[in-house]
Design an enzyme around this catalytic site. Structure first.
Site, PDB file in Angstrom:
ATOM      1  N   TYR A 141       0.845  -1.204   0.000  1.00 19.68           N
ATOM      2  CA  TYR A 141       0.000   0.000   0.000  1.00 19.68           C
ATOM      3  C   TYR A 141       0.879   1.253   0.000  1.00 19.68           C
ATOM      4  CZ  TYR A 141      -3.677   3.284   1.467  1.00 19.68           C
ATOM      5  OH  TYR A 141      -4.556   4.343   1.556  1.00 19.68           O
ATOM      6  N   LYS A 167       1.094   4.137  -3.043  1.00 19.67           N
ATOM      7  CA  LYS A 167       0.709   5.547  -2.883  1.00 19.67           C
ATOM      8  C   LYS A 167       1.913   6.465  -3.108  1.00 19.67           C
ATOM      9  CE  LYS A 167      -3.743   4.999  -1.771  1.00 19.67           C
ATOM     10  NZ  LYS A 167      -4.851   5.450  -2.635  1.00 19.67           N
TER      11      LYS A 167
END
Ligand code: NDP
Length: 229
Positions: free
Chosen positions: A152, A156
Site C-alpha cells: 500500500y 501511494k
C-alpha cells in the site's frame, strides 16, 4: 454551465461522500463503481444529478468501455477524482510481501489512476479548467513509509510520482493535478477506530474539486494545506 465530475470507487466510503457533496454543489456526478448493483444504489443516494458509470480501475477493458460510455453521456469532463483504492496488506512486512501482492495493489492504486486519466484526457481537454485529484495517503509520504504496510505504501508513493509527472506533462494545458491525503477516516478501509468522519475525509477533496484556486497543481494536500511528498 453545470460542471461534471467522475469519481472512481464512489459506491461507498470517501468516494460516495465526495459524490454527495459535489452533487449538492450542482455538479453532474458520474458515480464510478466496479459493481453495478452497489453503484446504482449509490447513484440513487446521490440524487437526480448522478449517473452510474461502471468502471473497474484494475481492468483496462473496463476503463475503455467505461470512458466510452462517459463520452456518450457528456462532451466534457471538468473534474476526475481517482479515489478507488485497496489496502490489502495490513501487517504484511516488506520482508515478506510477495510480488503478486505488490502487483495487485499497484494495479488498482497506481496503474488505475494513470490509465483512467489517459482515457479521460480527450474529455478533460474540452473543459475550460479541468482538475484531476489523486486520492493518496500519508502512507505514501517519504517519511510515512511503513515497513509493515508494504504494498500500500509503495503504491501511494508511486501514485504521488504519477501526480508529479502528469503535472509536468500537462503544464501547458488547462488541467491541474494534485494528490490529497484524506487523513485516517472511518470507512471499511479505515475501520471504526479512525479519528475522522467521512465528511472530514472528503473535505479537502471537495475543496480541490471546486473552490481551490485552479492555479494549484503538482502538489500534495491534507486539510487544504500543502504537505511534503
Ligand atoms: P473503502 O474501502 O471504503 O472504499 C474503497 C472504494 O474503492 C470502494 O468503492 C471500492 O469498490 C473501490 N475499489 C476498490 N478497487 C476497485 C477497482 N479495481 N475498481 C473500482 N473501484 C474499486 O475506502 P475509503 O473510502 O476509505 O478510501 C478511498 C480512498 O482514500 C482510497 O484511495 C484510499 O487509499 C484513500 N485513503 C483512505 C484512508 C482511510 O483512512 N480510510 C486513509 C488514506 C487514504 P468495491 O465496493 O467494489 O470494493
Amino acid at each position: 454551465m453545470q460542471k461534471t465530475v467522475l469519481i472512481t470507487g464512489a459506491n461507498r466510503g470517501i468516494g460516495l461522500q465526495t459524490a454527495m457533496e459535489l452533487a449538492k454543489r450542482e455538479f453532474r456526478v458520474f458515480v464510478g463503481s466496479r459493481d453495478p448493483r452497489s453503484g446504482a444504489d449509490a447513484a440513487a443516494k446521490v440524487g437526480s444529478n448522478a449517473d452510474l458509470l461502471v468502471i473497474d480501475v484494475a481492468d483496462s477493458e473496463s476503463i475503455s468501455a467505461g470512458t466510452r460510455a462517459l463520452a456518450d453521456k457528456t462532451d466534457r469532463l471538468d473534474v476526475l477524482i481517482n479515489n478507488a483504492g485497496i489496502y490489502p496488506d495490513r501487517g504484511v512486512s516488506v520482508l515478506d510481501v510477495t510480488r503478486a501482492r505488490m502487483v495487485e495493489t499497484f494495479q488498482t492504486n497506481t496503474f488505475g489512476p494513470i490509465e483512467v486519466t489517459q482515457a479521460c484526457l480527450p474529455l478533460l481537454r474540452k473543459s475550460a479548467a479541468a482538475r484531476v485529484i489523486n486520492v493518496s495517503s500519508g502512507y505514501g509520504q517519504l517519511d510515512g513509509l511503513s515497513p509493515s504496510v508494504a504494498s500500500y505504501c509503495l503504491s501511494k508513493l508511486a501514485l504521488n510520482g504519477v501526480t508529479i509527472m502528469l503535472d509536468r506533462a500537462l503544464r501547458n494545458e488547462r488541467i491541474s493535478i494534485n494528490s490529497v491525503c484524506p487523513g485516517w477516516v472511518r470507512t471499511e478501509m479505515g475501520g471504526a477506530d479512525a479519528d475522522r468522519s467521512v465528511e472530514e475525509g472528503a473535505s479537502t477533496i471537495v475543496w480541490l474539486a471546486s473552490e481551490a484556486p485552479a492555479s494549484l497543481s503538482g502538489k500534495f494536500f491534507r486539510d487544504r494545506k500543502e504537505i511534503p511528498w
